[in-house]
Structures are given as structure tokens and as C-alpha cells.
Scaffold this motif. Structure first.
Motif, PDB file in Angstrom:
ATOM      1  N   ALA A 117      -2.649  13.223   7.922  1.00  0.00           N
ATOM      2  CA  ALA A 117      -1.916  12.250   8.157  1.00  0.00           C
ATOM      3  C   ALA A 117      -2.084  11.427   9.027  1.00  0.00           C
ATOM      4  N   ASP A 118      -3.376  10.963   9.589  1.00  0.00           N
ATOM      5  CA  ASP A 118      -4.132   9.785  10.142  1.00  0.00           C
ATOM      6  C   ASP A 118      -5.066   8.748   8.933  1.00  0.00           C
ATOM      7  N   GLU A 119      -5.132   9.369   7.440  1.00  0.00           N
ATOM      8  CA  GLU A 119      -5.940   8.308   7.070  1.00  0.00           C
ATOM      9  C   GLU A 119      -5.458   7.571   6.071  1.00  0.00           C
ATOM     10  N   GLN A 120      -5.942   6.548   5.661  1.00  0.00           N
ATOM     11  CA  GLN A 120      -4.880   5.411   5.174  1.00  0.00           C
ATOM     12  C   GLN A 120      -6.695   5.427   3.828  1.00  0.00           C
ATOM     13  N   ILE A 121      -6.156   4.887   2.898  1.00  0.00           N
ATOM     14  CA  ILE A 121      -6.478   4.507   1.981  1.00  0.00           C
ATOM     15  C   ILE A 121      -6.934   2.969   1.127  1.00  0.00           C
ATOM     16  N   LYS A 128       8.286  -1.052  -1.623  1.00  0.00           N
ATOM     17  CA  LYS A 128      10.053  -0.176  -1.622  1.00  0.00           C
ATOM     18  C   LYS A 128       9.763   1.185  -1.335  1.00  0.00           C
ATOM     19  N   LEU A 129       8.841   1.884  -1.021  1.00  0.00           N
ATOM     20  CA  LEU A 129       8.095   2.336   0.134  1.00  0.00           C
ATOM     21  C   LEU A 129       8.251   2.226   1.247  1.00  0.00           C
ATOM     22  N   GLU A 130       7.616   0.690   1.435  1.00  0.00           N
ATOM     23  CA  GLU A 130       7.225   0.187   2.929  1.00  0.00           C
ATOM     24  C   GLU A 130       8.785   0.168   3.316  1.00  0.00           C
ATOM     25  N   TYR A 148       8.459   4.073   4.427  1.00  0.00           N
ATOM     26  CA  TYR A 148       7.601   6.024   4.441  1.00  0.00           C
ATOM     27  C   TYR A 148       6.167   5.806   4.439  1.00  0.00           C
ATOM     28  N   VAL A 149       5.947   4.080   3.401  1.00  0.00           N
ATOM     29  CA  VAL A 149       4.398   3.727   3.463  1.00  0.00           C
ATOM     30  C   VAL A 149       3.872   2.684   4.655  1.00  0.00           C
ATOM     31  N   GLU A 150       3.249   2.231   5.474  1.00  0.00           N
ATOM     32  CA  GLU A 150       2.451   1.739   6.202  1.00  0.00           C
ATOM     33  C   GLU A 150       1.236   0.656   5.717  1.00  0.00           C
ATOM     34  N   THR A 172      -6.558  -4.209   2.072  1.00  0.00           N
ATOM     35  CA  THR A 172      -5.502  -3.809   2.245  1.00  0.00           C
ATOM     36  C   THR A 172      -5.672  -1.796   2.347  1.00  0.00           C
ATOM     37  N   LEU A 173      -5.228  -1.316   3.316  1.00  0.00           N
ATOM     38  CA  LEU A 173      -4.926  -0.143   3.683  1.00  0.00           C
ATOM     39  C   LEU A 173      -3.542   0.618   3.647  1.00  0.00           C
ATOM     40  N   VAL A 174      -3.395   1.689   3.016  1.00  0.00           N
ATOM     41  CA  VAL A 174      -2.117   1.984   2.881  1.00  0.00           C
ATOM     42  C   VAL A 174      -2.292   3.254   3.265  1.00  0.00           C
ATOM     43  N   ARG A 175      -1.345   4.519   3.754  1.00  0.00           N
ATOM     44  CA  ARG A 175      -1.224   4.572   4.337  1.00  0.00           C
ATOM     45  C   ARG A 175       0.181   5.944   4.800  1.00  0.00           C
TER      46      ARG A 175
END
Length: 106
Positions: A30-34, A56-58, A62-64, A76-79
Motif C-alpha cells: 500500500a505505501d510502496e512506489q515504483i 487519466k488515473l491521476e 487513483y494514482v499519485e 518520477t515515482l508512482v503509487r
């Protein structure tokens, strides 16, 4: 089919590319980013295509996406947000219900 109504699938997640992105992100804790490049490599998507779907998801919450620096190099990190995780869980429940409707798979 009678009075049974077919469940609605979230159109933001349902697009194939966004579904793939969401599935990949949901596989993280849940708190992990890629990182963006790692996600791009994992999904075999072009940077432009991935950016478009992440936007679109942001926009849906839905995404950060976080811009940071690692050793003076921009990264750039996505979660997946809690809202995105809940939306994905609801999407999978709706899909299961849809597949269980008598006659829907015929």
C-alpha cells in the motif's frame, strides 16, 4: 435475465492499458512506489503512452505521481492511492459478479 442488473465496470480502470497499470501498482504494498522507468519496462509501454494513462488515473485520484531527486538525478515515482486501491478492488468484485451472471458467458 430478469430483474438482475449487470454490474458496471469503472471506465477509468477498464481501458486495457490502464487496467494493466492498475494491476501492476496493486501488486505493490500500500505505501510502496515504483519508478516511472521500471513501470514502463514492466508494462512494455512507451513513455508517452504510459504518461497519458497515468494522467487519466491521476485525474481520477487513483494514482499519485511524485517528482523527487535521487543523487541529484530527477526521478518520477508512482503509487496507487487508497482511493485507487479501493476502486480496483470494486472493479474486480464487479467483474466477478459479471462473470457469475447466468447466461453472461454464453
Amino acid at each position: 435475465m430478469g430483474n438482475q442488473e449487470l454490474p458496471q465496470l469503472d471506465p477509468v480502470i477498464h481501458a486495457q492499458a490502464r487496467l494493466r497499470v492498475t494491476v501492476a501498482l496493486a501488486g505493490l504494498c500500500a505505501d510502496e512506489q515504483i519508478t516511472f522507468p521500471r513501470l514502463q519496462q514492466l508494462l512494455d509501454m512507451t513513455p508517452g503512452n504510459l504518461s497519458t494513462h497515468l494522467r487519466k488515473l491521476e485525474d481520477a485520484g487513483y494514482v499519485e505521481i511524485t517528482k523527487a531527486y535521487e543523487h541529484r538525478t530527477p526521478v518520477t515515482l508512482v503509487r496507487l492511492t487508497p482511493r485507487g486501491r479501493a476502486a480496483f478492488e470494486e472493479y474486480t468484485r464487479a467483474l466477478h459478479r459479471l462473470l457469475e451472471v447466468p447466461g453472461a458467458g454464453q
